[in-house]
Write a protein that holds these residues in place. Structure first.
Motif, short mmCIF file in Angstrom:
data_model
loop_
_atom_site.label_atom_id
_atom_site.label_comp_id
_atom_site.label_asym_id
_atom_site.label_seq_id
_atom_site.Cartn_x
_atom_site.Cartn_y
_atom_site.Cartn_z
N UNK A 1 0.83 -1.21 0.00
CA UNK A 1 0.00 0.00 0.00
C UNK A 1 0.86 1.26 0.00
N UNK A 2 1.94 1.25 0.79
CA UNK A 2 2.82 2.42 0.85
C UNK A 2 3.45 2.70 -0.51
N UNK A 3 3.87 1.65 -1.21
CA UNK A 3 4.46 1.85 -2.53
C UNK A 3 3.46 2.43 -3.52
N UNK A 4 2.24 1.93 -3.47
CA UNK A 4 1.20 2.42 -4.39
C UNK A 4 0.85 3.87 -4.12
N UNK A 5 0.71 4.22 -2.85
CA UNK A 5 0.34 5.61 -2.53
C UNK A 5 1.51 6.56 -2.65
N UNK A 6 2.74 6.04 -2.48
CA UNK A 6 3.92 6.90 -2.68
C UNK A 6 4.01 7.37 -4.12
N UNK A 7 3.60 6.52 -5.06
CA UNK A 7 3.57 6.92 -6.47
C UNK A 7 2.60 8.08 -6.66
N UNK A 8 1.46 8.01 -6.04
CA UNK A 8 0.47 9.09 -6.15
C UNK A 8 0.98 10.38 -5.53
N UNK A 9 1.69 10.23 -4.40
CA UNK A 9 2.28 11.42 -3.77
C UNK A 9 3.35 12.02 -4.67
N UNK A 10 4.15 11.16 -5.29
CA UNK A 10 5.20 11.64 -6.19
C UNK A 10 4.62 12.42 -7.36
#
Length: 499
Positions: free
Chosen positions: A324-333
């Motif tokens: 989940x962190x990897x997926x949402x980190x992409x959105x934050x990026x």
């Protein structure tokens, strides 16, 4: 036909060269900014790096140690762990377990069996290295031997508000659009986010090489021993020619926990074998109001205090929260301003709390019951068929502890009744004080030092009669669900298998 002068031709070429140089310079500048930087290459960090890299983003995975490296961990893989692995990942299983022996501090031992696999057991060095390899295949870049000293979201090291600076111990600064902290409960990133932890436990473990005859006795079976201190328990996980033997209890009981491990090993008849590795670490659970992000920085796994409070199982929480962190980190990026980045971070927190947070809440209730009435829990799980079936469903991944309570009326009412008994009775043992995450010393390992189980199919227990083995342990059976028998005070109650 219009002809340009030599001077005009030179001007055009010069302009084209300048434009090309500007593009190359821009590309060079962009190359210094990663989309996502992940700190820590345990199960949580490797899962985060994989999830971000498969989207085509530029991902850097940092690890302080050289891989592969040892981690204190039971190495159990439950159904949710298996389901959260990257597609095609082959588990480096050391054993497939079909039986569980339960005991109460060495007494009242009973073994329950299933025709289908209950447990998958792994060694962390190979498991973690395999996950990192999957992240690299997806496109993530790995750097080992790198220590992060701090993270900055403001100041001279940060070129703009879309960027996070990751400062390494040697002074090098890495820039990223988003950062995922998976560096353990004592890591730097959790301290930056302000993670608060309110349950702290001490796990001690020994990796004990054994001769083939002993290894054969344990093959396909694990032992779970409810310990002498409130909330404590021990385990034996067979892994080929080595037995992983460990115990866990509340922090502050260090001497008693060490004594429990020594007595446990002696009771099992293993005191004569020299451990290849003896280790320990603290497991820490987050408080309900603990943050999961700060600006463009997310935390997952142990760094976020995410593990199951009752069993202290952490690998499945690491894998799921890391993804989940990897997926949402992409959105934050991809966010162009602080408002959108904050929105994506809140979405990540909601996803964690809606899933893993609910499981942790039920786990806290189970821990309170276990601390107060371990004998009741032992009697139910060894002598009540629906409880054993629930255990196998949870460990195989057919449901979760929270899902079982939510969907099963009997389980929900039973837990409510037990809660009310606890509320009217004496308080439970103190589990450790609320504390902030402190970045002092080495980061904690990923995953908890507890039993884990993995998975296939529905529960199916052998229909053999209840029998008593030479050690006094009682063999489980669906034909006699209430026939839990007292095992004598055998010093080897947990060691020999009922015949």
């Amino acid at each position: 036909m219009d002809r340009r002068s030599d001077q005009e031709q030179k001007h055009i070429v010069s302009s084209e060269n300048a434009d090309a140089e500007e593009v190359r310079a821009g590309e060079s500048r962009d190359a210094t900014v990663w989309d996502v930087v992940v700190v820590g290459a345990g199960p949580a960090g490797a899962s985060a790096a994989y999830a971000a890299a498969v989207t085509g983003r530029r991902v850097l995975l940092l690890e302080k140690a050289e891989l592969p490296r040892y981690k204190t961990c039971g190495g159990g893989i439950i159904g949710p762990s298996r389901d959260a692995l990257p597609p095609g990942f082959e588990l480096p299983l050391q054993d497939r377990v079909h039986a569980v022996t339960f005991s109460m501090n060495g007494r009242f031992a009973r073994t329950r069996r299933s025709r289908r696999m209950l447990f998958g057991l792994i060694n962390r060095p190979e498991f973690d290295a395999g996950l990192v390899e999957q992240a690299q295949k997806a496109g993530a870049e790995l750097r080992t031997g790198v220590t992060v000293s701090r993270v900055e979201q403001h100041g001279p090291a940060v070129p703009d508000r879309r960027t996070v600076a990751v400062v390494l111990a040697d002074g090098e600064t890495l820039l990223a659009r988003a950062v995922v902290g998976a560096d353990g409960s004592a890591g730097r990133i959790g301290a930056h986010v302000g993670v608060k932890l309110d349950q702290v436990d001490l796990g001690l473990e020994a990796e004990i090489p054994v001769p083939p005859s002993v290894a054969e006795d344990w093959k396909g079976r694990v032992l779970i021993d409810w310990g002498p201190m409130p909330g404590s328990y021990g385990w034996v996980f067979p892994k080929g020619d080595t037995l992983t033997v460990g115990v866990i209890s509340a922090r502050g009981e260090g001497a008693a926990t060490k004594r429990y491990l020594e007595d446990f090993i002696a009771r099992l008849g293993l005191a004569g074998f020299e451990p290849a590795i003896s280790s320990g670490h603290l497991t820490r659970c987050r408080s309900d109001d603990s943050p999961l992000s700060r600006g463009r920085v997310l935390v997952c796994g142990d760094a976020a205090g995410l593990l199951e409070p009752w069993t202290r199982e952490g690998i499945s929480f690491a894998l799921r929260s890391g993804r989940l962190a990897g997926e949402w980190a992409v959105r934050i990026a991809e966010s162009n301003d602080a408002v959108d980045a904050r929105r994506q971070a809140l979405n990540y927190a909601f996803a964690i709390k809606a899933g893993l947070g609910v499981e942790m809440a039920v786990g806290r209730r189970m821990l309170a019951l276990f601390e107060r009435s371990p004998g009741l829990l032992h009697a139910v799980i060894t002598g009540f068929r629906p409880a054993w079936n629930a255990f196998t469903d949870i460990t195989r991944g057919s449901t979760t502890l929270a899902g079982l309570v939510r969907s099963n009326g009997i389980a929900r009412r039973a837990l409510d009744v037990l809660d009310s008994r606890l509320d009217t009775g004496a308080g439970t043992a103190k589990r450790g004080v609320t504390e902030p995450a402190v970045a002092s010393g080495p980061a904690e390992p990923q995953g908890a030092v507890v039993s884990g189980v993995a998975a296939e199919g529905a529960d199916e227990v052998d229909g053999t009669d209840v029998t008593t083995g030479s050690d006094g342990a009682t063999e489980g059976s669906d034909d006699a669900p209430g026939a839990t028998k007292v095992a004598g005070d055998s010093e080897r109650a947990g060691d020999a298998e009922a015949s």
